[in-house]
Design a protein around this motif. Structure first.
Motif, mmCIF file in Angstrom:
data_model
loop_
_atom_site.group_PDB
_atom_site.id
_atom_site.type_symbol
_atom_site.label_atom_id
_atom_site.label_comp_id
_atom_site.label_asym_id
_atom_site.label_seq_id
_atom_site.Cartn_x
_atom_site.Cartn_y
_atom_site.Cartn_z
ATOM 1 N N VAL A 1 0.846 -1.188 0.000
ATOM 2 C CA VAL A 1 0.000 0.000 0.000
ATOM 3 C C VAL A 1 0.885 1.243 0.000
ATOM 4 O O VAL A 1 2.098 1.151 0.178
ATOM 5 N N HIS A 2 0.277 2.411 -0.170
ATOM 6 C CA HIS A 2 1.001 3.684 -0.127
ATOM 7 C C HIS A 2 0.646 4.418 1.163
ATOM 8 O O HIS A 2 -0.530 4.673 1.426
ATOM 9 N N VAL A 3 1.666 4.754 1.959
ATOM 10 C CA VAL A 3 1.461 5.415 3.243
ATOM 11 C C VAL A 3 1.511 6.921 3.037
ATOM 12 O O VAL A 3 2.429 7.448 2.418
ATOM 13 N N VAL A 4 0.499 7.622 3.581
ATOM 14 C CA VAL A 4 0.428 9.074 3.476
ATOM 15 C C VAL A 4 1.031 9.729 4.712
ATOM 16 O O VAL A 4 1.752 10.716 4.614
ATOM 17 N N GLY A 5 0.758 9.189 5.903
ATOM 18 C CA GLY A 5 1.264 9.784 7.141
ATOM 19 C C GLY A 5 1.413 8.756 8.241
ATOM 20 O O GLY A 5 0.767 7.708 8.224
ATOM 21 N N ILE A 6 2.287 9.073 9.197
ATOM 22 C CA ILE A 6 2.526 8.178 10.335
ATOM 23 C C ILE A 6 2.596 9.011 11.608
ATOM 24 O O ILE A 6 3.243 10.052 11.638
ATOM 25 N N SER A 7 1.937 8.533 12.660
ATOM 26 C CA SER A 7 2.065 9.102 13.997
ATOM 27 C C SER A 7 2.573 7.999 14.911
ATOM 28 O O SER A 7 2.087 6.869 14.840
ATOM 29 N N THR A 8 3.542 8.309 15.751
ATOM 30 C CA THR A 8 4.081 7.306 16.672
ATOM 31 C C THR A 8 3.829 7.735 18.105
ATOM 32 O O THR A 8 3.812 8.921 18.426
ATOM 33 N N ILE A 9 3.630 6.740 18.967
ATOM 34 C CA ILE A 9 3.362 6.965 20.377
ATOM 35 C C ILE A 9 4.240 6.013 21.177
ATOM 36 O O ILE A 9 4.246 4.810 20.907
ATOM 37 N N ASN A 10 4.982 6.539 22.155
ATOM 38 C CA ASN A 10 5.758 5.702 23.059
ATOM 39 C C ASN A 10 4.947 5.504 24.332
ATOM 40 O O ASN A 10 4.740 6.451 25.104
#
Length: 112
Positions: free
Chosen positions: A66-75
């Protein structure tokens, strides 16, 4: 005499490699994550703590195609638990990534 220039072509791998499966550990399947996948085209994964956003993006694109538009990460920090006064325990720390896909693309987490 003129020097010959050697141009190296970069070949993008479309097949997932073993390292990709070390970065993406497992999908998160909860009520909230299923609502995100239906309404906002976002999917949630548990990822390696040391992985960066670009590594996560490449791994998702290779594994699921797939094509990724955005990523958010959480620790998420470690949590202590107690069941009454007798049983004590903890949930270890982990890193979570919420991945937004291009419009019209879907990841099928329940493949048959």
């Amino acid at each position: 005499m003129a020097k010959k220039e050697v141009v190296a072509e970069v070949v993008a791998t479309t097949k997932p490699i073993i390292h990709d499966f070390e970065i993406i550990k497992e999908p998160v399947i909860t009520e909230k994550s299923s609502l995100l996948s239906e309404q906002a085209n976002q999917y949630t994964f548990i990822v390696d703590k040391k992985a960066g956003k670009t590594e996560i993006r490449k791994a998702i694109e290779r594994i699921y195609g797939v094509h990724v538009v955005g990523i958010s990460t959480i620790n998420a920090k470690e949590k202590l638990l107690s069941r009454g006064s007798r049983y004590k325990g903890k949930i270890g720390a982990f890193k979570k990534a919420i991945v937004t896909l291009r419009e019209g693309e879907v990841i099928n987490l329940f493949a048959e």
